[in-house]
Design a protein around this motif. Structure first.
Motif, PDB file in Angstrom:
ATOM      1  N   SER A 627      47.330 -10.753 -43.141  1.00 20.47           N
ATOM      2  CA  SER A 627      46.650  -9.758 -43.846  1.00 20.47           C
ATOM      3  C   SER A 627      47.513  -8.343 -43.413  1.00 20.47           C
ATOM      4  N   ILE A 628      48.428  -8.259 -42.556  1.00 20.45           N
ATOM      5  CA  ILE A 628      48.973  -7.314 -42.054  1.00 20.45           C
ATOM      6  C   ILE A 628      50.384  -7.264 -42.769  1.00 20.45           C
ATOM      7  N   SER A 631      55.829  -6.453 -40.765  1.00 20.21           N
ATOM      8  CA  SER A 631      56.264  -7.726 -39.867  1.00 20.21           C
ATOM      9  C   SER A 631      56.390  -7.121 -38.324  1.00 20.21           C
ATOM     10  N   LYS A 632      56.748  -5.865 -38.169  1.00 18.43           N
ATOM     11  CA  LYS A 632      56.644  -5.301 -36.834  1.00 18.43           C
ATOM     12  C   LYS A 632      55.457  -5.236 -36.276  1.00 18.43           C
ATOM     13  N   LYS A 633      54.467  -4.936 -37.060  1.00 22.20           N
ATOM     14  CA  LYS A 633      53.206  -4.767 -36.399  1.00 22.20           C
ATOM     15  C   LYS A 633      52.653  -6.425 -36.137  1.00 22.20           C
ATOM     16  N   ARG A 634      53.136  -7.270 -37.016  1.00 26.92           N
ATOM     17  CA  ARG A 634      52.452  -8.520 -36.604  1.00 26.92           C
ATOM     18  C   ARG A 634      53.240  -9.042 -35.568  1.00 26.92           C
ATOM     19  N   LYS A 635      54.490  -8.630 -35.237  1.00 27.09           N
ATOM     20  CA  LYS A 635      55.037  -9.066 -33.930  1.00 27.09           C
ATOM     21  C   LYS A 635      54.491  -8.475 -32.521  1.00 27.09           C
ATOM     22  N   GLY A 636      54.022  -7.087 -32.889  1.00 28.24           N
ATOM     23  CA  GLY A 636      53.403  -6.433 -31.853  1.00 28.24           C
ATOM     24  C   GLY A 636      52.222  -6.989 -31.337  1.00 28.24           C
ATOM     25  N   ILE A 637      51.466  -7.399 -32.252  1.00 29.38           N
ATOM     26  CA  ILE A 637      50.018  -8.247 -32.091  1.00 29.38           C
ATOM     27  C   ILE A 637      50.293  -9.373 -31.302  1.00 29.38           C
ATOM     28  N   ARG A 638      51.101 -10.104 -31.889  1.00 28.36           N
ATOM     29  CA  ARG A 638      51.519 -11.508 -31.610  1.00 28.36           C
ATOM     30  C   ARG A 638      51.973 -11.348 -29.955  1.00 28.36           C
ATOM     31  N   TYR A 639      52.794 -10.416 -29.571  1.00 29.47           N
ATOM     32  CA  TYR A 639      53.495 -10.376 -28.408  1.00 29.47           C
ATOM     33  C   TYR A 639      52.536  -9.784 -27.315  1.00 29.47           C
ATOM     34  N   THR A 744      42.452  -5.486 -24.982  1.00 31.02           N
ATOM     35  CA  THR A 744      40.926  -4.943 -25.111  1.00 31.02           C
ATOM     36  C   THR A 744      40.820  -4.461 -26.492  1.00 31.02           C
ATOM     37  N   VAL A 745      41.673  -3.666 -27.028  1.00 31.78           N
ATOM     38  CA  VAL A 745      41.524  -3.517 -28.420  1.00 31.78           C
ATOM     39  C   VAL A 745      41.615  -4.571 -29.296  1.00 31.78           C
ATOM     40  N   TYR A 746      42.180  -5.647 -29.160  1.00 32.84           N
ATOM     41  CA  TYR A 746      42.224  -6.759 -29.880  1.00 32.84           C
ATOM     42  C   TYR A 746      40.845  -7.605 -29.703  1.00 32.84           C
ATOM     43  N   GLN A 747      40.269  -7.407 -28.663  1.00 32.88           N
ATOM     44  CA  GLN A 747      38.955  -8.227 -28.405  1.00 32.88           C
ATOM     45  C   GLN A 747      37.858  -7.283 -29.159  1.00 32.88           C
ATOM     46  N   ILE A 748      37.971  -5.973 -29.133  1.00 30.27           N
ATOM     47  CA  ILE A 748      36.867  -5.279 -29.712  1.00 30.27           C
ATOM     48  C   ILE A 748      37.083  -5.451 -31.087  1.00 30.27           C
ATOM     49  N   ILE A 749      38.166  -5.450 -31.778  1.00 31.19           N
ATOM     50  CA  ILE A 749      38.253  -5.870 -33.085  1.00 31.19           C
ATOM     51  C   ILE A 749      37.714  -7.336 -33.500  1.00 31.19           C
ATOM     52  N   LYS A 750      38.246  -8.067 -32.691  1.00 29.22           N
ATOM     53  CA  LYS A 750      37.960  -9.664 -33.041  1.00 29.22           C
ATOM     54  C   LYS A 750      36.252  -9.781 -32.743  1.00 29.22           C
ATOM     55  N   ARG A 751      35.747  -9.133 -31.818  1.00 35.30           N
ATOM     56  CA  ARG A 751      34.251  -9.051 -31.674  1.00 35.30           C
ATOM     57  C   ARG A 751      33.425  -8.628 -32.868  1.00 35.30           C
ATOM     58  N   GLY A 752      34.152  -7.586 -33.423  1.00 37.91           N
ATOM     59  CA  GLY A 752      33.645  -6.807 -34.961  1.00 37.91           C
ATOM     60  C   GLY A 752      33.492  -8.062 -35.863  1.00 37.91           C
ATOM     61  N   ARG A 753      34.702  -8.656 -36.077  1.00 41.77           N
ATOM     62  CA  ARG A 753      34.758  -9.490 -36.985  1.00 41.77           C
ATOM     63  C   ARG A 753      33.811 -10.960 -36.739  1.00 41.77           C
ATOM     64  N   GLN A 754      33.633 -11.284 -35.421  1.00 42.91           N
ATOM     65  CA  GLN A 754      33.006 -12.423 -35.225  1.00 42.91           C
ATOM     66  C   GLN A 754      31.480 -12.023 -35.734  1.00 42.91           C
ATOM     67  N   LYS A 772      47.924  -0.885 -36.109  1.00 42.09           N
ATOM     68  CA  LYS A 772      48.583  -2.169 -36.329  1.00 42.09           C
ATOM     69  C   LYS A 772      47.536  -3.040 -37.049  1.00 42.09           C
ATOM     70  N   TYR A 773      46.219  -2.902 -36.637  1.00 47.42           N
ATOM     71  CA  TYR A 773      45.449  -3.786 -37.195  1.00 47.42           C
ATOM     72  C   TYR A 773      44.782  -3.267 -38.825  1.00 47.42           C
ATOM     73  N   ARG A 774      45.450  -2.451 -39.210  1.00 44.00           N
ATOM     74  CA  ARG A 774      45.102  -1.776 -40.483  1.00 44.00           C
ATOM     75  C   ARG A 774      43.887  -0.699 -40.297  1.00 44.00           C
ATOM     76  N   ALA A 775      43.559  -0.376 -39.130  1.00 45.36           N
ATOM     77  CA  ALA A 775      42.551   0.729 -39.039  1.00 45.36           C
ATOM     78  C   ALA A 775      43.180   2.063 -39.743  1.00 45.36           C
ATOM     79  N   ILE A 776      42.293   2.628 -40.642  1.00 37.49           N
ATOM     80  CA  ILE A 776      42.584   3.751 -41.227  1.00 37.49           C
ATOM     81  C   ILE A 776      42.383   5.018 -40.251  1.00 37.49           C
ATOM     82  N   ALA A 777      43.182   6.080 -40.331  1.00 41.61           N
ATOM     83  CA  ALA A 777      43.219   7.168 -39.671  1.00 41.61           C
ATOM     84  C   ALA A 777      42.599   8.221 -40.509  1.00 41.61           C
TER      85      ALA A 777
END
Length: 801
Positions: A627-628, A631-639, A744-754, A772-777
């Motif tokens: 959904s992202i 490619s740079k942001k996807r790479k950052g999340i993966r890494y 921690t940021v990833y786990q917060i977002i992951k939990r919200g989706r769960q 990176k996760y498409r959060a809107i500022a």
């Protein structure tokens, strides 16, 4: 710690002045083809001039004009060479004449008073000196002091004319600094008041290291022997006094003046003087005008002119006394300030006086606090007693009309400016239009279904969420950990809610939204004075909530009446809680009632962006990455997140053990200790324990695989449709090695989706990481009203230290 967006002081001023410009009371354009001093032509209307500072009315004096034309004809338009190489002959003549005005003290002439301050402060102030600024000293003095800080000079500020505070600073710094300079105005340009000359002379004699630096731009010409001003005769015998003034205003020309009591100081400045050596001199025509003016001031004619102005001042003072207005100025100066309080009254009053054919100035934020604005005007020899009669009649009539039309409390205005109130209250009962106010001091007094119908899916301040917050911030030992809670609901006669919100009253750090480097410096001072630069603050919402705190039923016909009542209740709460700052937050760009807030004297300020994830549908990491688009942001999340997830044990709990609560608080404190981007007092240590008792809260606990110690945690409020993480705690040892913050940021977002939440509030700061996760500022702003600007001016003074 992650960065946050800060507001700019220039943006705030830009907004205030732009609003005044739109109302056609500031940044006006003069249209007259020939200026005679008596009138200004604005918007094709001739207005009697009560706004310029040519106090003696010399701008078109024939002798001054003749001398200006003479030098223009003899020397041309400009003598283009720096005085360090060659000093123009006419400049020598001018300095000799100005010296005679100041009892033959040596002087240096500059192109402007601002340049004079830059030269003098840059030359005579040394790194081991202390500068003490009066709160109201002119900006042209304060600005070069910013550069003095860069060389290591300590700069402090005292409340306006506070001699007690000044002497305290002298005593505390006496053994630490070589010289202590107090910088003040001879006549303060906004309020028209004066420094305490007797007390300053006493301090000058008492403390050998104490020196005085005066800007007497508004005091020279119209008063004093030969126009030497309001201070010179008083302080001319002390070598520890420097006097800066201007050839504008009372002289009817242009340029700056430095007057010296110390011959060696004069020699040093004259030989180099910093910026003085690199700027061109005044033009021959300007110097000619100044020579003509100086000759006039040295003649007997000056007595006639000064007496004529003083007669007008006495006449005007008598007339103003009869009106008993909120005049805060000294009777000894030709500068007048009529306090109106809120911006809406000031704007109304200025517009009315302009409409009556009289030009006056608008005194507004930031030179005065935003609830201490007013009408400022000046008196010159161009004015007549007939003009004065017109002005006094207009101001006297329109002051009360403006107060009445804006439904302001007249007695409150007088109290604001410490002027005795002798009249009757003019405040009218608000035309409530059948709106009814309900106030409460605890969420327990409000029906839960009613409150949750308004706020339950907006942050963590549902009914139960507020029960939790009230428990956390009550019955604590430290004053900053105890908050007052105030709930406001405004309804119509049919019990329909038009407006609702809640306030907290608490001790805030005034640098909460300052730049990090400034807060770091202030925190050093707080090691000795824990509540340095802190103010009792009434805030809409709280320091433990995020979201839109004000509910407004926009379609209701009585919404404006409800807003009027809202402002009244906020003012009442401010008084009842002893607050000096009111902050109303968090608003977004589509807010419709900006003008209502502005008219009440609130200044709009930027807040950190609110980061939100909305309408997310992915269920798996793969779907999330797909959904992202970047490619740079996807790479950052993966890494940084997905690759490292297997290194951790992730636990989600709603209730913590005592040991876990303690560790979670330690991790929060660790982050708080490093975070100066949003500077507030630490929360009470009981907070994890209390949160554990409320079912809406849960904790994400992160440990290294197979280890017991928690190295990161997130405290999350889970609403029915949204997730609102409130606190992140981190162990420094794993921030770089294991990218624990990104995890921690990833786990917060992951939990919200769960939990299939429609919205995930991602909090303030770290925009890049969350986007990176498409959060809107989402840009947010607040409305601010400060009773006294002293603390904010101190904070601004920390810049460039």
């Amino acid at each position: 710690m992650a960065k946050i967006k800060h507001t700019s002081a220039y943006d705030v001023v830009d907004h205030v002045v732009t609003t005044a410009k739109k109302k056609k009371i500031m940044h006006l354009s003069s249209q007259e083809e020939e200026f005679n001093g008596e009138f200004l032509k604005i918007n094709n209307e001739e207005l009697i001039n009560f706004g310029t500072c040519g106090y003696l009315g010399l701008e078109k004096h024939p002798d001054i004009l003749a001398k200006s034309h003479e030098l223009l004809d003899r020397y041309g338009s400009h003598f283009s060479i720096s005085r360090a190489f060659v000093k123009a002959p006419y400049l020598e003549e001018l300095e000799n004449l100005i010296s005679k005005i100041f009892d033959n003290h040596p002087v240096v002439i500059y192109t402007s008073t601002s340049v004079a301050h830059q030269s003098m402060i840059g030359t005579i102030i040394q790194p081991n000196d202390l500068i003490i600024l009066d709160q109201q000293v002119h900006y042209s003095v304060q600005y070069p002091c910013q550069f003095a800080k860069l060389q290591g000079t300590m700069v402090k500020m005292i409340r306006h004319n506070s001699m007690e505070m000044l002497e305290d600073f002298i005593k505390r710094g006496y053994n630490q600094y070589d010289k202590i300079w107090y910088m003040a105005d001879g006549v303060y340009s906004m309020y028209g008041d004066l420094p305490h000359k007797k007390e300053l002379l006493y301090l000058l004699e008492k403390y050998p290291k104490f020196h005085l630096y005066f800007d007497d731009a508004h005091g020279v010409g119209w008063t004093g022997i030969n126009g030497c001003g309001s201070l010179f005769e008083y302080f001319k015998h002390s070598e520890k006094v420097v006097l800066i003034s201007t050839l504008a205003k009372g002289f009817g020309s242009i340029g700056g003046i430095a007057v010296f009591n110390d011959l060696e100081m004069h020699r040093k400045v004259d030989i180099y003087g910093g910026v003085l050596s690199y700027t061109h001199p005044l033009s021959p025509s300007n110097v000619g005008a100044a020579i003509g003016s100086a000759e006039l001031l040295l003649s007997d004619t000056i007595h006639t002119y000064q007496n004529e102005l003083k007669e007008l001042m006495e006449y005007l003072n008598t007339k103003l006394d009869e009106l008993n207005l909120t005049n805060t100025s000294s009777n000894e100066t030709p500068i007048y300030f009529i306090g109106a309080g809120s911006a809406k009254v000031t704007h109304n009053l200025i517009q009315r006086v302009l409409a009556d054919g009289l030009y006056v100035n608008t005194a507004t934020y930031p030179v005065v606090p935003n609830d201490k604005t007013g009408l400022r005007f000046t008196l010159t020899r161009h004015n007549t007693k007939a003009h004065i009669d017109q002005l006094v009649h207009s101001v006297g009539k329109n002051f009360h009309l403006a107060v009445d039309e804006e439904n302001e409390d007249l007695e409150k205005i007088y109290k604001t400016f410490n002027v005795p109130f002798k009249g009757k209250k003019t405040v009218k009962p608000v035309d409530s239009g059948n709106v009814f106010v309900e106030t409460y001091n605890s969420i327990n007094e409000i029906d839960s279904q009613l409150w949750d119908g308004l706020f339950k899916d907006n942050g963590n301040y549902s009914h139960n969420g507020l029960r939790c917050i009230e428990e956390i911030f009550s019955n604590n030992e430290r004053v900053e950990e105890n908050w007052g809670f105030h709930y406001l609901i405004i309804k119509d006669e049919n019990n329909e809610i038009i407006l609702a919100t809640f306030f907290t009253s608490a001790l805030y750090k005034d640098d909460m939204l300052a730049l990090e480097n400034i807060s770091r410096k202030i925190e050093k001072q707080r090691e000795e004075e824990p509540y340095y630069l802190c103010s009792k603050t009434l805030a809409m919402g709280s320091l433990f909530t995020e979201g839109e705190h004000l509910y407004v039923n926009e379609g209701h016909s009585l919404v404006n009446q409800a807003l009027n009542q809202f402002f009244i209740e906020a003012e009442n709460l401010k008084k009842a809680t002893g607050s000096t700052v009111v902050i109303l937050r968090d608003f977004q760009s589509d807010f419709k009632y900006h003008e209502n807030f502005e008219n009440e004297g609130f200044v709009k300020i930027s807040m950190p962006n609110s980061l939100q994830l909305k309408n997310v549908t992915w269920k798996t990491p793969e779907e999330m990455l797909a959904s992202i688009p970047s490619s740079k942001k996807r790479k950052g999340i993966r890494y940084y997140a997905l690759r490292n997830e297997s290194l951790f044990d992730i636990t989600i709990k709603s209730t913590l053990t005592e040991e876990e609560s303690k560790r979670c608080y330690e991790l929060f404190s660790n982050v708080k200790f490093r975070n100066f981007g949003l500077n507030f007092f630490e929360y009470p240590s009981k907070i994890p324990t209390v949160l554990s008792r409320f079912e809406e809260y849960e904790f994400i606990l992160i440990r290294l695989k197979g280890q017991e110690e928690i190295i990161a945690s997130a405290w999350i409020y889970q609403g029915s449709l949204h997730s609102s993480p409130m606190i992140v705690g981190l162990d420094d040892n794993y921030i770089k090695t294991h990218r624990i913050y990104q995890q921690t940021v990833y786990q917060i977002i992951k939990r919200g989706r769960q939990l299939d939440k429609e919205t995930i509030f991602c909090g303030f700061s770290a925009d890049f990481e969350k986007q990176k996760y498409r959060a809107i500022a989402i840009p947010t702003f607040a409305y601010l009203k400060i009773q006294d600007t002293f603390n904010s001016e101190i904070i601004n003074a920390y810049s460039n230290m």
